[in-house]
Design an enzyme around this catalytic site. Sequence first.
Site: not given
Lengths: 206, 243
Positions: B109, B148, B158, B161, B163
Amino acid sequence: MPIETLKETASQTAGPYLHIGMMPAAAGITGRRKQPGNTLVSAETQGTRVRVEGYVYDGAESLVRDGQLEIWQANAQGKYNHPADTQDKPLDATFKGFGRALTDFKTGLWWFDTIKPGIVPGRRERPMAPHLNLLLFARGINMGLQTRIYFADDAAANAADPVLNLIELPARRDTLIAKRTERDGKVVYQFDIHLQGEKETVFFDI
Amino acid sequence: MSNKVTELYIARDRSMHPPAYAPEYKTSVLRSPRKPLLSLQQSLSEITGPVFGHEDLDPLDNDLLHNARVDNDPIGERIVVHGRVLDHDARPVRGALIEVWQANAGGRYRHVNDHYIAALDPNFSGCGRCITDDSGAYFFRTVKPGPYPWRNRINDWRPAHIHFSLFGRAFVTRLITQMYFEGDPLLPLCPIYNAIPDAGARARLVAPLDTAQTIALDALAYRFDIVLRGTRQTFFENSPGSF
């Protein structure tokens, strides 16, 4: 058999990086032209200026420092800037009534600079004391938590408020009332949120 | 006295959502309220909410391939994500603001607090917005995010995905969720995804590949339809503002 309808999409946590999508400057992403923030007022906005601030604590009394709060409120006349509010009251073109704040990455403090909302009629015309509608999102919160912020100096209106009166224990009711203080001649309301424990804030299912 | 028809929102079916306390997702243990939620009938405070329009957006907000571009397109699988936002009666929710955020193709991120060893992509922020049209439809293009690792159990990862944050017609329809990708082998292992108790509700968060919307020689497409709470009409013989 109940009638089948589509089911609401399931909620998921907003996670620790929610700022990227909702407050990108805080994540370190520049260039967004317009983004809701924690100052809801401009110089022309009508109403009494207030700062509302506080911290969010988890069940171990540790600070939540990766969360986001949203508030939605009426203007100084008690009118929401939304078509479903058909009250014969003036809108304030300079006031949308929506704000967003992060819990500071280091200190955990969140704050809004806004105006004190007016009284809004509740169900069956029972007046609701001035309040901010609050939604809290964070890592570890699987579905946004909803509550309200009331103001301590509206003691009479709070005592008659139809929502506060649904809360039987006075100590629980007090979890929704921000304390009034003054700092450098400015009115500051303090509102701490406790996710768990003895001081757990009252959250709503609406 | 006037007869007024007011729209109230149907009650939330909490069995379709993850509980606040989901111990396999460790952070929820100390961040979950334990006292019962206070059930509230809706008032003006709940059936109103902020309204957003195209004037609130920037021109490249729904183009994550270009909205943080410095000198090249971002690295990764180019994809289009599209779908419709509907209410429980399958009526379109028009003018819904959708905000999205995601990791880059390597699972990193762009956030000051993310220190995963995967590289940042200088041409990608993972931040986008769009507003639904009259049919409730939305679309944006991006790269497929990478999976990740995260600090929960020692070997938790995870699934890929995106959000999603949604504003519908009222503050009570506000929803934040995550979209997953068809066929991801990490889905059965994910404690966040599996905190949703209902198998159908979990499956509806998984976007299928949509070859009809694929852009040939350019980008794959995934379809993610979203349902927000809808209204029912109620009669009240009362004056405005009361119901």
